[in-house]
Enzyme design. Structure first.
Site, mmCIF file in Angstrom:
data_model
loop_
_atom_site.group_PDB
_atom_site.id
_atom_site.type_symbol
_atom_site.label_atom_id
_atom_site.label_comp_id
_atom_site.label_asym_id
_atom_site.label_seq_id
_atom_site.Cartn_x
_atom_site.Cartn_y
_atom_site.Cartn_z
ATOM 1 N N LYS A 190 52.103 25.824 35.160
ATOM 2 C CA LYS A 190 51.030 25.960 34.172
ATOM 3 C C LYS A 190 50.954 27.408 33.717
ATOM 4 O O LYS A 190 50.497 28.281 34.450
ATOM 5 C CB LYS A 190 49.668 25.539 34.729
ATOM 6 N N GLU A 265 49.214 36.633 44.209
ATOM 7 C CA GLU A 265 49.343 38.025 43.785
ATOM 8 C C GLU A 265 48.173 38.285 42.849
ATOM 9 O O GLU A 265 48.138 37.779 41.730
ATOM 10 C CB GLU A 265 50.673 38.274 43.073
ATOM 11 N N CYS A 299 49.830 44.531 37.068
ATOM 12 C CA CYS A 299 49.119 44.428 38.348
ATOM 13 C C CYS A 299 49.391 45.628 39.234
ATOM 14 O O CYS A 299 48.532 46.023 40.036
ATOM 15 C CB CYS A 299 49.498 43.139 39.070
ATOM 16 N N GLU A 401 38.933 46.603 38.470
ATOM 17 C CA GLU A 401 40.189 46.521 37.736
ATOM 18 C C GLU A 401 39.898 46.356 36.246
ATOM 19 O O GLU A 401 39.402 45.316 35.801
ATOM 20 C CB GLU A 401 41.025 45.340 38.242
#
Length: 508
Positions: A190, A265, A299, A401
């Protein structure tokens, strides 16, 4: 060298098919009919539509999972050598479509073409690396005892769900899917709804490469529906997810009733520590590259700069000049270094941190606003590269973040202070340090709480090495044999030598 006009023309040709008909699902070796709900896939360049995309339902996901389950036994039992041949064919086809992949990815997610040119090459490298390991994927250990011998075998876990993010979606999809297929698993992929187009290209390649029907399945849609059903489906034995930490916790809860294995992750607020004795110019290059490349939507970006007080003024002056000089522009312009952010909602989120920085008392040394300049559409999601200075680690801009072209700079005096500040975060994905002191480098390696640490280097990718985070940054590791540990079960077989005494019960 091709210019923007040339690249726009090529991209338009590749994108036309997505505009002409909805991008649908690929299930059991066939593209589904374009019925049901769809959504517009918007390019961050100007927020115009690149075409309609099918919004997968629970029924669509069920069909994909059932197909993966039915195809699993035959794919599992195929020899490693045959899987190797098919996956090398897959890599060849990716390289043949390198130009298309780069241009489509740039327009779909706003990444500068200079970084996307290697997308197909890196994706092909992922497939080649794991293709070569496919024949040895089942290998285990031989463990000797005086009267028994133990051997371990590895078997593929079964159908797996792979949920990929909207930043560099093509490369990250190959990084997850290649080892799953090499191990003998079937997959249901997906892709993120914000950048779904290269996932469709991957599905096309899977068919052309000769993957049997049901081995590769792809369902588009939203996390709340398609993603949720995928993580709940009983046929799916493991889920590999790249994305936000909050989403990871939801997926873990959704998979708990069926005891799925999880690989996450997740987010990061990664520190880069620059000591007084660092190679100044190399450290400066790395700090700029590791935050502002890929629009800051990476990331492993080093979004917290910790610079030692002895070089603080000189380093910040040089850094400010470099940030001001960054070239913001259309992602297909060869000169562009920073393109538009993925989606208007994320664009607004990143801009909101400009006000947060002011409220917290940080100094906005560079940027702090939307970018408006020649060569970009005013409707696009462009942010002026930003540098927050004079920050403290308690500020939200140092703890949360942001995931954009925004760097937060802090100052430290001692090695101990640098370590404490680096570790004072809920995240622990990556860290970077610049120093000429080898002893210090080893001390940092032991003391910094992170899944990955680069010393005197930007993010250097090594396929056999473990990739992953600690704390709120994730669970598990990708890379080399670490990937097989996730996608495979280990079975122990104990064989007696016929010499040990078997306990006796019930004898008279």
């Amino acid at each position: 060298m091709p210019d923007l006009t040339h690249n726009l023309s090529l991209a338009g040709n590749y994108l036309q098919r997505f505009r002409d008909r909805p991008t649908t699902h690929f299930i059991n070796g066939a593209w589904t009919a374009p019925d049901g709900d769809t959504f517009d896939n918007l390019t961050p360049v100007d927020n115009s539509s690149l075409g309609k995309v099918a919004a997968g339902s629970a029924a669509d996901v069920d069909a994909a999972c059932d197909a993966a389950e039915q195809a699993f036994p035959a794919w599992r039992d195929l020899s490693g050598q045959e899987r190797k041949r098919i996956l090398h064919r897959f890599a060849d086809l990716l390289e043949a479509r390198a130009e298309e992949i780069a241009l489509v990815e740039s327009m779909d997610c706003g990444q500068a073409l200079r970084f996307m040119k290697q997308a197909a090459v890196r994706g092909a490298a992922n497939f080649r690396f794991f293709a070569d390991k496919a024949p040895e994927a089942r290998n285990g250990q031989a463990l000797y005892q005086p009267e028994h011998s133990n051997l371990t075998l590895r078997t593929p876990i079964g159908p797996v769900g792979v949920i990929t993010p909207w930043n560099t979606p093509f490369m990250l999809a190959t990084w997850k899917i290649a080892p799953a297929l090499a191990a003998g698993c079937t997959i249901v992929h997906k892709p993120a709804e914000f950048s779904p187009l290269t996932a469709a290209i991957l599905a096309e390649v899977s068919e052309e490469a000769g993957l049997p029907p049901g081995v590769w399945n792809m369902v588009n849609g939203f996390g709340e529906t398609a993603g949720k059903r995928l993580t709940e489906h009983p046929a799916i034995r493991a889920v590999a997810f790249v994305g936000e930490s909050v989403t990871g916790s939801h997926i873990m809860a959704q998979g708990a009733p069926t005891l799925k294995r999880m690989h996450f992750e997740l987010g990061g607020k990664n520190p880069v520590i620059v000591f007084d004795d660092a190679d100044f110019e190399r450290a400066l290059d790395a700090v700029v590259f590791m935050l502002y490349s890929l629009n800051g939507q990476r990331c492993t970006s080093s979004s917290r700069l910790l610079v030692q007080s002895g070089i603080r003024d000189r380093f910040m002056q040089a850094l400010e000049a470099r940030v001001r000089n960054l070239r913001v522009g259309h992602p297909l312009d060869p000169d562009t270094e920073v393109g538009p952010l993925i989606h208007s909602s994320h664009f607004e989120k990143v801009l909101s941190y400009m006000d947060i920085a002011r409220e917290d008392g940080a100094n906005i040394a560079v940027g702090g606003h939307k970018f408006q300049g020649d060569g970009v559409d005013s409707n696009g999601n462009y942010v002026q590269p930003t540098l927050f200075a004079d920050a403290s680690n308690s500020m939200r801009i140092a703890r949360e973040e942001i995931f954009g072209p925004v760097l937060t700079a802090l100052t430290f005096d001692t090695e101990e202070e640098a370590i404490a500040t680096a570790n004072d975060s809920p995240y622990g994905l990556a860290a970077y340090a610049w120093t000429s002191d080898q002893g210090r480098a080893l001390r940092l390696a032991h003391k910094i709480e992170t899944g990955m640490l680069w010393i005197n280097s930007e993010n250097n990718r090594n396929l056999p090495s473990p990739f992953g985070g600690v704390k709120m940054s994730g669970i598990g590791r990708d890379g080399g044999d670490y990937s097989f540990e996730f996608y495979m079960e280990t079975k122990n077989v104990c064989m007696a030598h016929g010499t040990h005494k078997v306990p006796e019960l019930g004898k008279r």
